[in-house]
Design a protein around this motif. Sequence first.
Motif, PDB file in Angstrom:
ATOM      1  N   GLN A 231       1.584   9.382  46.134  1.00 30.32           N
ATOM      2  CA  GLN A 231       3.036   9.587  45.541  1.00 30.32           C
ATOM      3  C   GLN A 231       3.195  11.152  45.345  1.00 30.32           C
ATOM      4  O   GLN A 231       1.891  11.946  45.172  1.00 30.32           O
ATOM      5  N   THR A 232       4.172  11.813  45.389  1.00 24.00           N
ATOM      6  CA  THR A 232       4.546  13.100  44.939  1.00 24.00           C
ATOM      7  C   THR A 232       5.439  13.140  43.772  1.00 24.00           C
ATOM      8  O   THR A 232       6.367  12.353  43.629  1.00 24.00           O
ATOM      9  N   LEU A 233       4.833  13.992  42.708  1.00 16.39           N
ATOM     10  CA  LEU A 233       5.531  13.958  41.500  1.00 16.39           C
ATOM     11  C   LEU A 233       6.056  15.492  41.239  1.00 16.39           C
ATOM     12  O   LEU A 233       5.412  16.311  41.632  1.00 16.39           O
ATOM     13  N   SER A 234       7.078  15.535  40.700  1.00 17.19           N
ATOM     14  CA  SER A 234       7.755  17.042  40.447  1.00 17.19           C
ATOM     15  C   SER A 234       7.473  17.381  39.154  1.00 17.19           C
ATOM     16  O   SER A 234       7.722  16.522  37.954  1.00 17.19           O
ATOM     17  N   ALA A 235       6.861  18.619  38.665  1.00 15.56           N
ATOM     18  CA  ALA A 235       6.538  18.684  37.151  1.00 15.56           C
ATOM     19  C   ALA A 235       7.071  20.116  37.019  1.00 15.56           C
ATOM     20  O   ALA A 235       7.217  21.109  37.870  1.00 15.56           O
ATOM     21  N   ASP A 236       7.233  20.422  35.602  1.00 17.35           N
ATOM     22  CA  ASP A 236       7.565  21.743  35.041  1.00 17.35           C
ATOM     23  C   ASP A 236       6.413  22.607  34.711  1.00 17.35           C
ATOM     24  O   ASP A 236       6.050  22.389  33.373  1.00 17.35           O
ATOM     25  N   PHE A 237       5.634  23.204  35.437  1.00 18.87           N
ATOM     26  CA  PHE A 237       4.773  24.091  35.402  1.00 18.87           C
ATOM     27  C   PHE A 237       4.458  24.956  36.354  1.00 18.87           C
ATOM     28  O   PHE A 237       4.876  24.570  37.643  1.00 18.87           O
ATOM     29  N   ASN A 238       3.655  26.034  36.500  1.00 18.13           N
ATOM     30  CA  ASN A 238       3.304  26.840  37.391  1.00 18.13           C
ATOM     31  C   ASN A 238       2.150  26.314  38.260  1.00 18.13           C
ATOM     32  O   ASN A 238       1.284  25.743  37.589  1.00 18.13           O
ATOM     33  N   TRP A 239       2.203  26.355  39.696  1.00 18.34           N
ATOM     34  CA  TRP A 239       1.173  25.525  40.485  1.00 18.34           C
ATOM     35  C   TRP A 239      -0.198  26.069  39.968  1.00 18.34           C
ATOM     36  O   TRP A 239      -1.312  25.471  40.279  1.00 18.34           O
ATOM     37  N   LYS A 240      -0.503  27.438  39.406  1.00 20.97           N
ATOM     38  CA  LYS A 240      -1.655  27.896  39.120  1.00 20.97           C
ATOM     39  C   LYS A 240      -2.469  27.160  38.055  1.00 20.97           C
ATOM     40  O   LYS A 240      -3.681  27.482  37.760  1.00 20.97           O
ATOM     41  N   MET A 241      -1.816  26.382  37.298  1.00 21.53           N
ATOM     42  CA  MET A 241      -2.348  25.459  36.219  1.00 21.53           C
ATOM     43  C   MET A 241      -3.281  24.532  36.896  1.00 21.53           C
ATOM     44  O   MET A 241      -4.392  24.262  36.032  1.00 21.53           O
ATOM     45  N   GLY A 242      -3.088  24.165  38.172  1.00 20.66           N
ATOM     46  CA  GLY A 242      -4.216  23.385  38.832  1.00 20.66           C
ATOM     47  C   GLY A 242      -5.483  23.931  38.851  1.00 20.66           C
ATOM     48  O   GLY A 242      -6.438  23.466  39.278  1.00 20.66           O
ATOM     49  N   MET A 243      -5.621  25.477  38.769  1.00 17.21           N
ATOM     50  CA  MET A 243      -6.703  26.144  38.903  1.00 17.21           C
ATOM     51  C   MET A 243      -7.736  26.066  37.727  1.00 17.21           C
ATOM     52  O   MET A 243      -8.839  26.521  37.580  1.00 17.21           O
ATOM     53  N   LYS A 244      -7.332  25.469  36.643  1.00 16.01           N
ATOM     54  CA  LYS A 244      -8.046  25.365  35.344  1.00 16.01           C
ATOM     55  C   LYS A 244      -9.124  24.442  35.475  1.00 16.01           C
ATOM     56  O   LYS A 244      -8.853  23.237  35.778  1.00 16.01           O
ATOM     57  N   PRO A 245     -10.354  25.048  35.568  1.00 16.92           N
ATOM     58  CA  PRO A 245     -11.620  24.046  35.826  1.00 16.92           C
ATOM     59  C   PRO A 245     -11.527  22.705  35.385  1.00 16.92           C
ATOM     60  O   PRO A 245     -11.900  21.435  35.858  1.00 16.92           O
ATOM     61  N   SER A 246     -11.306  22.523  33.919  1.00 15.40           N
ATOM     62  CA  SER A 246     -11.485  21.390  32.862  1.00 15.40           C
ATOM     63  C   SER A 246     -10.218  20.526  32.985  1.00 15.40           C
ATOM     64  O   SER A 246     -10.244  19.521  32.290  1.00 15.40           O
ATOM     65  N   ILE A 247      -9.425  20.784  33.873  1.00 11.95           N
ATOM     66  CA  ILE A 247      -7.787  20.065  33.700  1.00 11.95           C
ATOM     67  C   ILE A 247      -8.128  18.680  34.234  1.00 11.95           C
ATOM     68  O   ILE A 247      -7.306  17.775  33.879  1.00 11.95           O
ATOM     69  N   LEU A 248      -8.905  18.420  35.115  1.00 18.42           N
ATOM     70  CA  LEU A 248      -9.029  17.341  35.947  1.00 18.42           C
ATOM     71  C   LEU A 248     -10.058  16.189  35.519  1.00 18.42           C
ATOM     72  O   LEU A 248      -9.973  15.284  36.074  1.00 18.42           O
ATOM     73  N   GLU A 249     -11.153  16.753  34.788  1.00 18.63           N
ATOM     74  CA  GLU A 249     -11.909  15.764  34.502  1.00 18.63           C
ATOM     75  C   GLU A 249     -11.464  14.415  33.687  1.00 18.63           C
ATOM     76  O   GLU A 249     -11.803  13.369  33.892  1.00 18.63           O
ATOM     77  N   PRO A 250     -10.372  14.718  32.517  1.00 17.97           N
ATOM     78  CA  PRO A 250     -10.124  13.537  32.048  1.00 17.97           C
ATOM     79  C   PRO A 250      -9.289  12.622  33.152  1.00 17.97           C
ATOM     80  O   PRO A 250      -9.332  11.536  32.871  1.00 17.97           O
TER      81      PRO A 250
END
Length: 433
Positions: A231-250
């Motif tokens: 699926q594709t979701l639209s979100a309100d933040f800058n794409w570079k937030m995905g570069m935060k190393p710890s953001i995906l572990e949870p």
Amino acid sequence: MESINNILFSPSSILVALVTVALLINKAWPRVTRSKQNNKVAGHTSDPTSTQPLSVSKETEIPEGWMTDSAIFELERRGLFSQTWIYLAHSAQFTKPGMYQSFDMAGFPVFVIRGKDGKIRAFHNVCRHRAYTITRKETGASTVLGCRYHGWSYDTTGRLVKAPQFDNVPGFEKSQNSLFEIHAHTTQQGLVFVNLNAEEPSPLDDEAMSKLNGFSVASGLQPGSVWVAGQTLSADFNWKMGMKPSILEPFTTELKSNLPEAFGRSTVKDAVRRIFQSNPLHESYHFPTTLFHYFVDTKFWFALSFFPASESKTHIRYDIFSHSSVGQVETNAISAALENASDRLKREIENDYHSMTNGQGLPAEFENQDTREALRRISEHRRLEKMQGSQIYPAMRKPKGSNLFQQAEKVCSELDCVSGGSKNGNSSTVLDW
């Protein structure tokens, strides 16, 4: 001797000495205070017995507005997304000719499609006549792609096959008006990458491909993988937030914990394969947008991408795959878990972004290799623009036979084709390719 003592210890001499000492202390005090403050800021103390590590403060290289400035985003479009190999999909998402998927990547509308010849291609998702959208759905299947504005139609290779009202225009050639094709590369494992550069792009990075190969071996990723859900979701933040190393572990932890039954264990063959791996990779990040992850001892892996829409909006695209067939009950469970976990991830990143842009500043986690690489690339592009004295658009396309277009446009005006403006609600579309 007595006279000397009288002089040294007279009230006036003592008063002068006290005043002198007071002046010296007053003069030295600000420096002592600043020294203590600087030690405190730098993270160490003047106490030699302190166990705190000594550190040297360094001014950040990340420019102001890194996450919010529209000018930086436009520079990223030109210097990064216009000439970098970007992962978009896997071949498992295109199981038959005509199957396509549409993307909005940094403001570039594109789509990927499997041709009748079996080859996977990518195109700019705009009609060559009036830049109207070709594929209007996110996913679909059709061996003939038609533009609803004036009825121009294209086949799965991007070739113009039908152009109503233009067939009799002198000098008009269909072969000169095919869709603008984008450089696309499908790896041996089925990963589909695209590069928007209008010229010949640089090859895929060997080091990045080596990491993905290691991940592919560990996860069982292959051309025959099965697409399960996405699926594709639209979100309100800058794409570079995905570069935060710890953001995906949870996100990965929650996803797996919510699927105790749906995540069936891998086969004996897969387990044996991993035993003989010296350093199995369960996760791989492909700069600048996508994280690949597989759940150890399962048959599932997924891709999570952050495609920018603007400086403050991002499209989150997630897809989960299996290297063996998946039943409907299992698919439904996975889809539901993915939707819940992704929605939570979206809200958490939006909250982090809101806090960061409202006074908390950029966390130290973003001072990482991926951020530095993004900054290096756009800085190099900006340097080239300064040397040239104008902005450089690597994805810009220069149509052949533009004089024929002028003639065609004149015919179109005479037929009153454009009297109502663009059917997509944007009559002044400006394309920078």
